[in-house]
Design a protein around this motif. Structure first.
Motif, PDB file in Angstrom:
ATOM      1  N   PRO A 156     -10.500 -14.205  -3.713  1.00  0.00           N
ATOM      2  CA  PRO A 156     -11.006 -12.748  -2.635  1.00  0.00           C
ATOM      3  C   PRO A 156      -9.261 -11.833  -3.102  1.00  0.00           C
ATOM      4  N   PRO A 157      -9.143 -10.237  -3.157  1.00  0.00           N
ATOM      5  CA  PRO A 157      -7.712  -9.900  -3.311  1.00  0.00           C
ATOM      6  C   PRO A 157      -6.740 -10.308  -2.941  1.00  0.00           C
ATOM      7  N   PRO A 158      -5.631 -10.069  -3.017  1.00  0.00           N
ATOM      8  CA  PRO A 158      -4.709 -11.716  -3.022  1.00  0.00           C
ATOM      9  C   PRO A 158      -3.758  -9.896  -1.183  1.00  0.00           C
ATOM     10  N   PHE A 159      -3.528 -10.496  -0.052  1.00  0.00           N
ATOM     11  CA  PHE A 159      -3.345 -10.736   0.954  1.00  0.00           C
ATOM     12  C   PHE A 159      -2.504  -9.125   1.105  1.00  0.00           C
ATOM     13  N   ALA A 160      -1.932  -8.668  -0.108  1.00  0.00           N
ATOM     14  CA  ALA A 160      -0.970  -7.531  -0.392  1.00  0.00           C
ATOM     15  C   ALA A 160      -1.850  -6.128   0.007  1.00  0.00           C
ATOM     16  N   GLU A 161      -2.635  -6.315  -0.337  1.00  0.00           N
ATOM     17  CA  GLU A 161      -4.004  -5.294  -0.397  1.00  0.00           C
ATOM     18  C   GLU A 161      -4.518  -4.831   0.844  1.00  0.00           C
ATOM     19  N   ASP A 162      -4.741  -6.292   1.996  1.00  0.00           N
ATOM     20  CA  ASP A 162      -4.170  -5.827   3.034  1.00  0.00           C
ATOM     21  C   ASP A 162      -3.514  -4.811   3.642  1.00  0.00           C
ATOM     22  N   MET A 163      -2.064  -5.624   3.623  1.00  0.00           N
ATOM     23  CA  MET A 163      -1.033  -4.691   3.249  1.00  0.00           C
ATOM     24  C   MET A 163      -1.174  -3.359   3.013  1.00  0.00           C
ATOM     25  N   ARG A 164      -1.433  -3.076   2.462  1.00  0.00           N
ATOM     26  CA  ARG A 164      -1.042  -1.673   1.720  1.00  0.00           C
ATOM     27  C   ARG A 164      -2.682  -0.925   2.043  1.00  0.00           C
ATOM     28  N   TRP A 165      -3.486  -1.347   2.486  1.00  0.00           N
ATOM     29  CA  TRP A 165      -4.677  -0.667   3.530  1.00  0.00           C
ATOM     30  C   TRP A 165      -4.141  -0.153   4.840  1.00  0.00           C
ATOM     31  N   ASP A 166      -3.608  -1.492   5.449  1.00  0.00           N
ATOM     32  CA  ASP A 166      -3.373  -1.360   6.894  1.00  0.00           C
ATOM     33  C   ASP A 166      -2.267   0.126   7.231  1.00  0.00           C
ATOM     34  N   ARG A 167      -1.309   0.088   5.744  1.00  0.00           N
ATOM     35  CA  ARG A 167      -0.472   1.733   5.893  1.00  0.00           C
ATOM     36  C   ARG A 167      -1.150   2.868   4.930  1.00  0.00           C
ATOM     37  N   VAL A 168      -2.954   2.841   4.745  1.00  0.00           N
ATOM     38  CA  VAL A 168      -3.285   3.900   3.749  1.00  0.00           C
ATOM     39  C   VAL A 168      -3.490   4.453   5.357  1.00  0.00           C
ATOM     40  N   CYS A 169      -4.526   3.297   6.099  1.00  0.00           N
ATOM     41  CA  CYS A 169      -5.011   4.130   7.076  1.00  0.00           C
ATOM     42  C   CYS A 169      -3.901   4.823   8.264  1.00  0.00           C
ATOM     43  N   THR A 170      -2.733   4.132   8.144  1.00  0.00           N
ATOM     44  CA  THR A 170      -1.686   4.274   9.177  1.00  0.00           C
ATOM     45  C   THR A 170      -1.341   6.322   8.975  1.00  0.00           C
ATOM     46  N   ARG A 171      -1.225   6.051   7.682  1.00  0.00           N
ATOM     47  CA  ARG A 171      -0.605   7.553   6.959  1.00  0.00           C
ATOM     48  C   ARG A 171      -2.414   8.506   7.651  1.00  0.00           C
ATOM     49  N   VAL A 172      -3.096   8.181   7.161  1.00  0.00           N
ATOM     50  CA  VAL A 172      -4.415   8.811   7.403  1.00  0.00           C
ATOM     51  C   VAL A 172      -4.701   9.455   9.176  1.00  0.00           C
ATOM     52  N   LEU A 173      -4.629   8.320   9.991  1.00  0.00           N
ATOM     53  CA  LEU A 173      -4.528   8.485  11.552  1.00  0.00           C
ATOM     54  C   LEU A 173      -3.416   9.357  11.521  1.00  0.00           C
ATOM     55  N   ALA A 174      -1.949   9.926  10.448  1.00  0.00           N
ATOM     56  CA  ALA A 174      -1.347  10.700  11.257  1.00  0.00           C
ATOM     57  C   ALA A 174      -1.530  11.663  11.062  1.00  0.00           C
ATOM     58  N   VAL A 175      -2.069  11.953   9.789  1.00  0.00           N
ATOM     59  CA  VAL A 175      -2.990  13.571   9.429  1.00  0.00           C
ATOM     60  C   VAL A 175      -3.498  13.992  10.172  1.00  0.00           C
ATOM     61  N   THR A 176      -4.516  13.042  10.033  1.00  0.00           N
ATOM     62  CA  THR A 176      -5.731  13.717  11.681  1.00  0.00           C
ATOM     63  C   THR A 176      -4.940  13.792  12.642  1.00  0.00           C
ATOM     64  N   ARG A 177      -4.158  12.950  13.448  1.00  0.00           N
ATOM     65  CA  ARG A 177      -3.493  13.573  14.331  1.00  0.00           C
ATOM     66  C   ARG A 177      -2.603  14.648  14.454  1.00  0.00           C
ATOM     67  N   THR A 178      -2.078  14.887  13.340  1.00  0.00           N
ATOM     68  CA  THR A 178      -1.384  15.997  13.336  1.00  0.00           C
ATOM     69  C   THR A 178      -2.283  17.427  13.293  1.00  0.00           C
ATOM     70  N   GLU A 203       3.120  13.463   5.754  1.00  0.00           N
ATOM     71  CA  GLU A 203       1.915  12.536   5.455  1.00  0.00           C
ATOM     72  C   GLU A 203       1.057  12.259   4.028  1.00  0.00           C
ATOM     73  N   THR A 204       1.338  13.479   3.422  1.00  0.00           N
ATOM     74  CA  THR A 204      -0.298  13.152   2.313  1.00  0.00           C
ATOM     75  C   THR A 204       0.766  12.799   1.907  1.00  0.00           C
ATOM     76  N   ARG A 205       1.676  12.940   1.065  1.00  0.00           N
ATOM     77  CA  ARG A 205       2.526  12.244  -0.155  1.00  0.00           C
ATOM     78  C   ARG A 205       2.787  10.651   0.838  1.00  0.00           C
ATOM     79  N   GLN A 206       3.065  10.857   1.225  1.00  0.00           N
ATOM     80  CA  GLN A 206       2.746   9.390   1.261  1.00  0.00           C
ATOM     81  C   GLN A 206       1.962   8.056   1.716  1.00  0.00           C
TER      82      GLN A 206
END
Length: 381
Positions: A261-283, A369-372
Motif C-alpha cells: 500500500p502507499p505510505p500513510f503519509a499519502e492518507d494525510m496528504r489527501w486529507d489536506r487536499v480534500c480540506t482545501r477543496v472543501l474550503a474553495v467550494t465553501r467560499t 486556498e487554491t495555492r495551498q
C-alpha cells in the motif's frame, strides 16, 4: 395514474439494482477488487460450513451437529486475526450459554419456560458485554438450542462444546489456509477512487465557473465536497484492514500479495487536499448565496477555472498512478499539469490586483486556498 407512477418507480429501482448486480458479477470474474474478495470469502464460508458438517454430523454422528457448521460460518471473517479473535470470543460465550442453560434445565427439572426465565435475561445482558463484541448474541441463541432440545445431561453438554470447538477450528483453518485475505490492495484502490472523485469535482467546478450563472451550482459543489469525507473514511478503514490483515496471516507465503500500500503519509496528504477543496467550494457557495456581495469579475473566474481544471487533471493522473498498471508517462503528465497550474495561478494573481472591495477579499481567499491546494498536489521531488 398514481398506480402507473408507482410501478414505473419500482421498475426503475429494479433496473438500477439489476444493473448493479450485473456490474458486481462482471467485476468479480474479470478483475481483482472488492467484488472478487467478497465472492472468495462467501465461497470459503460455505465450504467451511460444509466441511464442519461433514466432520461432525456425517463422520462423528454428533447429536447436535448443527452447532459445528453454524460456528464455522461465523469464523470466516475479513481477516485471519478476526477469525481467531472471533473464534475465542464465540467459543467462550457459547460455552457459557451451554453450561448456564444446562444448569437451569437441571435446576428446574427440564421445565422449558422456567429455564428460559432463568437463562435468557442474564445471557442477553451478558451478550452486550464489550469483550464479547459481535459474538455476544451467540450465548443467548445457544442457550435456546440447549433448552428447547430438552436434555441437560453432562454428556450432552460435552457434545455441544465439542461441536462448537470443531466448527471454530474448521472455520479458522479454512480462512487462514485457503486464499487468506491480505487486504493490501484496498488502500491503493480507495486512494485511487478518492483521487478520481476529487478530479471529477474539480472538473465540474471549473466547468461551472465558465458559465454565466455558474455560482448557482456552488452549493451543490460544496455538498459534493463534503461527501469526500466519506471516501477519506473508506481509506482509513482500508488502512486498518491492511494492518490487521497482516497479523497471524500466512498469506504472504501462501499467495501473491501484490504491491504494498502507499505510505500513510499519502492518507494525510489527501486529507489536506480534500480540506482545501472543501474550503474553495465553501467560499464559492457563500459568494453565490449572498447577492449583496460584489463578486469577482468574470475574467477572474475564468482564470480560477483554468487553474482548477489543471488541478483536476493532476488528481486524475494521481488516480492513474495508483492503478496497478502504472506508467511513467503518467508521472511526466503530472509534472506538466503542475507547471501549467502554477503558470495559471500566476496569471490569476495578476487579475486579482484589478479587483476592489469585497470582490478583492473573496478573490484573495480563493487564490490562497487554491495555492495551498496546488502545494498539496505537488509531485514528489
Amino acid at each position: 395514474m398514481a398506480r402507473n407512477v408507482g410501478w414505473a418507480a419500482v421498475r426503475q429501482w429494479f433496473g438500477r439494482e439489476w444493473a448493479e448486480v450485473r456490474r458486481a458479477v462482471h467485476n468479480a470474474f474479470e478483475e481483482s477488487g472488492q467484488e472478487r474478495d467478497t465472492l472468495v470469502q462467501s465461497l470459503k464460508a460455505a465450504a467451511a460450513a460444509i466441511a464442519a458438517w461433514a466432520l461432525s454430523g456425517w463422520w462423528l454422528q454428533a447429536p447436535m451437529a448443527l452447532l459445528a457448521p453454524w460456528t464455522a460460518l461465523a469464523m470466516v471473517a475479513g481477516t485471519v486475526y478476526q477469525s481467531v479473535r472471533a473464534g475465542a470470543q464465540q467459543f467462550a460465550v457459547i460455552a457459557l450459554g451451554t453450561v448456564w442453560a444446562s444448569a437451569a434445565m437441571s435446576l428446574t427439572r427440564d421445565q422449558t419456560m422456567a429455564a428460559m426465565l432463568l437463562t435468557l435475561p442474564f445471557m442477553m445482558l451478558l451478550g452486550n458485554y464489550r469483550r464479547f463484541g459481535a459474538q455476544g448474541i451467540y450465548g443467548a441463541t445457544t442457550a435456546l438450542f440447549v433448552i428447547t432440545a430438552g436434555s441437560s445431561s453432562t454428556s450432552t453438554v460435552g457434545h455441544r462444546l465439542l461441536e462448537t470447538l470443531t466448527g471454530a477450528v474448521v472455520g479458522i483453518l479454512v480462512n487462514a489456509l485457503i486464499l487468506p485475505p491480505v487486504h493490501l490492495r484496498s488502500v491503493r484502490d480507495r486512494l485511487g477512487r478518492l483521487a478520481q472523485e476529487t478530479a471529477e469535482l474539480l472538473d465540474e467546478v471549473a466547468g461551472g465557473l465558465r458559465e454565466e450563472n455558474g455560482l448557482e451550482k456552488a452549493e451543490q459543489w460544496h455538498l459534493m465536497a463534503t461527501r469526500l469525507t466519506v471516501s477519506l473514511q473508506n481509506v482509513s478503514d482500508a488502512r486498518r484492514w491492511a494492518l490487521e490483515g497482516a497479523r497471524w496471516n500466512p498469506g504472504g507465503r501462501l499467495r501473491r500479495t501484490g504491491p504494498k500500500p502507499p505510505p500513510f503519509a499519502e492518507d494525510m496528504r489527501w486529507d489536506r487536499v480534500c480540506t482545501r477543496v472543501l474550503a474553495v467550494t465553501r467560499t464559492l457557495s457563500g459568494t453565490g448565496e449572498d447577492p449583496g456581495l460584489a463578486h469577482p469579475s468574470p475574467g477572474f473566474f475564468r482564470g480560477l477555472s483554468d487553474v482548477l481544471e489543471q488541478a483536476a487533471h493532476m488528481c486524475a493522473v494521481e488516480s492513474e498512478l495508483l492503478a496497478p498498471a502504472e506508467a511513467d508517462t503518467s508521472q511526466d503528465g503530472r509534472d506538466a499539469e503542475y507547471r501549467r497550474a502554477w503558470d495559471g495561478l500566476g496569471a490569476l494573481t495578476g487579475t486579482f490586483h484589478q479587483e476592489e472591495g469585497t470582490a478583492a477579499a473573496i478573490a484573495g481567499e480563493l487564490i490562497l486556498e487554491t495555492r495551498q491546494l496546488l502545494t498539496e498536489l505537488a509531485p514528489p521531488e
